[in-house]
Design a protein around this motif. Structure first.
Motif, PDB file in Angstrom:
ATOM      1  N   UNK A 189      -1.934   4.345  27.006  1.00  0.00           N
ATOM      2  CA  UNK A 189      -2.298   3.043  26.458  1.00  0.00           C
ATOM      3  C   UNK A 189      -3.810   2.885  26.481  1.00  0.00           C
ATOM      4  N   UNK A 190      -4.466   3.465  25.497  1.00  0.00           N
ATOM      5  CA  UNK A 190      -5.928   3.519  25.465  1.00  0.00           C
ATOM      6  C   UNK A 190      -6.511   2.827  24.252  1.00  0.00           C
ATOM      7  N   UNK A 191      -6.004   1.678  23.901  1.00  0.00           N
ATOM      8  CA  UNK A 191      -6.494   0.982  22.733  1.00  0.00           C
ATOM      9  C   UNK A 191      -6.920  -0.432  23.099  1.00  0.00           C
ATOM     10  N   UNK A 192      -7.869  -0.952  22.366  1.00  0.00           N
ATOM     11  CA  UNK A 192      -8.325  -2.321  22.588  1.00  0.00           C
ATOM     12  C   UNK A 192      -7.641  -3.293  21.633  1.00  0.00           C
ATOM     13  N   UNK A 193      -6.649  -2.829  20.888  1.00  0.00           N
ATOM     14  CA  UNK A 193      -6.007  -3.658  19.880  1.00  0.00           C
ATOM     15  C   UNK A 193      -4.503  -3.721  20.105  1.00  0.00           C
ATOM     16  N   UNK A 194      -3.893  -4.775  19.596  1.00  0.00           N
ATOM     17  CA  UNK A 194      -2.449  -4.923  19.621  1.00  0.00           C
ATOM     18  C   UNK A 194      -1.904  -4.256  18.365  1.00  0.00           C
ATOM     19  N   UNK A 195      -0.944  -3.375  18.516  1.00  0.00           N
ATOM     20  CA  UNK A 195      -0.295  -2.692  17.396  1.00  0.00           C
ATOM     21  C   UNK A 195      -1.283  -2.079  16.411  1.00  0.00           C
ATOM     22  N   UNK A 196      -2.051  -1.080  16.811  1.00  0.00           N
ATOM     23  CA  UNK A 196      -3.053  -0.514  15.907  1.00  0.00           C
ATOM     24  C   UNK A 196      -2.508   0.457  14.856  1.00  0.00           C
ATOM     25  N   UNK A 197      -1.255   0.831  14.921  1.00  0.00           N
ATOM     26  CA  UNK A 197      -0.709   1.764  13.946  1.00  0.00           C
ATOM     27  C   UNK A 197      -0.302   1.079  12.649  1.00  0.00           C
ATOM     28  N   UNK A 198      -0.022   1.897  11.645  1.00  0.00           N
ATOM     29  CA  UNK A 198       0.387   1.376  10.330  1.00  0.00           C
ATOM     30  C   UNK A 198       1.473   2.286   9.752  1.00  0.00           C
ATOM     31  N   UNK A 199       2.215   1.739   8.806  1.00  0.00           N
ATOM     32  CA  UNK A 199       3.187   2.523   8.048  1.00  0.00           C
ATOM     33  C   UNK A 199       2.795   2.422   6.581  1.00  0.00           C
ATOM     34  N   UNK A 200       2.628   3.573   5.944  1.00  0.00           N
ATOM     35  CA  UNK A 200       2.268   3.625   4.522  1.00  0.00           C
ATOM     36  C   UNK A 200       3.422   4.215   3.736  1.00  0.00           C
ATOM     37  N   UNK A 201       3.654   3.670   2.552  1.00  0.00           N
ATOM     38  CA  UNK A 201       4.622   4.235   1.622  1.00  0.00           C
ATOM     39  C   UNK A 201       3.923   4.440   0.285  1.00  0.00           C
ATOM     40  N   UNK A 202       4.088   5.641  -0.255  1.00  0.00           N
ATOM     41  CA  UNK A 202       3.476   6.012  -1.531  1.00  0.00           C
ATOM     42  C   UNK A 202       4.574   6.398  -2.506  1.00  0.00           C
ATOM     43  N   UNK A 203       4.424   5.970  -3.748  1.00  0.00           N
ATOM     44  CA  UNK A 203       5.305   6.429  -4.817  1.00  0.00           C
ATOM     45  C   UNK A 203       4.617   7.624  -5.467  1.00  0.00           C
ATOM     46  N   UNK A 204       5.282   8.771  -5.461  1.00  0.00           N
ATOM     47  CA  UNK A 204       4.675   9.972  -6.031  1.00  0.00           C
ATOM     48  C   UNK A 204       4.473   9.788  -7.531  1.00  0.00           C
ATOM     49  N   UNK A 205       3.302  10.206  -8.011  1.00  0.00           N
ATOM     50  CA  UNK A 205       2.962  10.085  -9.422  1.00  0.00           C
ATOM     51  C   UNK A 205       2.352   8.740  -9.779  1.00  0.00           C
ATOM     52  N   UNK A 206       2.271   7.845  -8.853  1.00  0.00           N
ATOM     53  CA  UNK A 206       1.665   6.527  -9.091  1.00  0.00           C
ATOM     54  C   UNK A 206       0.203   6.576  -8.669  1.00  0.00           C
ATOM     55  N   UNK A 207      -0.601   5.762  -9.277  1.00  0.00           N
ATOM     56  CA  UNK A 207      -2.021   5.708  -8.940  1.00  0.00           C
ATOM     57  C   UNK A 207      -2.372   4.249  -8.639  1.00  0.00           C
ATOM     58  N   UNK A 208      -2.140   3.839  -7.393  1.00  0.00           N
ATOM     59  CA  UNK A 208      -2.370   2.459  -6.983  1.00  0.00           C
ATOM     60  C   UNK A 208      -3.532   2.420  -5.982  1.00  0.00           C
ATOM     61  N   UNK A 209      -4.304   1.335  -5.996  1.00  0.00           N
ATOM     62  CA  UNK A 209      -5.384   1.231  -5.011  1.00  0.00           C
ATOM     63  C   UNK A 209      -4.815   1.090  -3.600  1.00  0.00           C
ATOM     64  N   UNK A 210      -5.592   1.527  -2.627  1.00  0.00           N
ATOM     65  CA  UNK A 210      -5.193   1.392  -1.224  1.00  0.00           C
ATOM     66  C   UNK A 210      -5.138  -0.098  -0.865  1.00  0.00           C
ATOM     67  N   UNK A 211      -4.239  -0.465   0.028  1.00  0.00           N
ATOM     68  CA  UNK A 211      -4.154  -1.876   0.408  1.00  0.00           C
ATOM     69  C   UNK A 211      -5.387  -2.316   1.197  1.00  0.00           C
ATOM     70  N   UNK A 212      -5.675  -3.611   1.106  1.00  0.00           N
ATOM     71  CA  UNK A 212      -6.741  -4.187   1.921  1.00  0.00           C
ATOM     72  C   UNK A 212      -6.186  -4.317   3.334  1.00  0.00           C
ATOM     73  N   UNK A 213      -6.902  -3.783   4.295  1.00  0.00           N
ATOM     74  CA  UNK A 213      -6.411  -3.788   5.668  1.00  0.00           C
ATOM     75  C   UNK A 213      -6.992  -4.949   6.455  1.00  0.00           C
TER      76      UNK A 213
END
Length: 160
Positions: A27-51
């Motif tokens: 437990x070496x993080x200064x943040x609550x829940x620092x991980x993320x889950x990404x889903x990509x549709x293959x062949x799509x060209x969408x901008x990255x989400x604003x984090x």
């Protein structure tokens, strides 16, 4: 990572950042829940989400009303019932909530969460048949005492 088809479109989903077995015990993080889950549709060209910025961890400030003996009882109860998932209060982040850094709302609802299964749908077991209301209060008092001790320790280090 996992890939799957929905209506003929292939997707790739991947969990990144903090988590897995390593995240539960390191437990070496200064943040609550620092991980993320990404889903990509293959062949799509969408901008990255604003984090959004990760939420910083803040120790809970609860009133300690228990005696030292009761706090020791709460520590033992936490060790026997909670620590296998949450670790000891105040030991950090990871992918299971550190109860010393939990919100006031969580602590206001601790009986419903622990004894009535309020968060069963997200993996918190209902311990109503295992812990009494008084035992949950002792655990909470231990968490408050541990958070207060950590706050005092941090304050002393910054003064020195």
């Amino acid at each position: 990572p996992v890939t799957y088809l929905v209506d003929g479109k292939q997707y790739l989903t991947v969990a990144v950042g903090w988590g897995g077995a390593w995240g539960t015990s390191n437990k070496n993080t200064e943040h609550v829940y620092p991980g993320r889950i990404y889903t990509f549709a293959l062949g799509e060209n969408q901008p990255a989400p604003v984090l959004n910025s990760p939420t910083p961890k803040v120790l809970i400030e609860g009133e300690v009303t228990a005696t030292e003996q009761q706090i020791a009882q709460g520590a033992a109860l936490m060790g026997n019932n909670c620590a296998v998932c949450h670790g000891d209060a105040g030991d950090g982040g990871g992918n299971i909530p550190d109860l010393a850094y939990s919100s006031k709302a969580m602590h206001q609802n601790i009986q419903k969460i622990v004894r009535e299964g309020m968060l069963e749908s997200v993996g918190m077991p209902n311990l109503g048949n295992k812990l009494t209301a008084e035992e949950v209060e002792l655990i909470q008092q231990y968490i408050f005492a541990k958070a207060k001790a950590l706050q005092t320790s941090v304050a002393q280090k910054s003064d020195g």
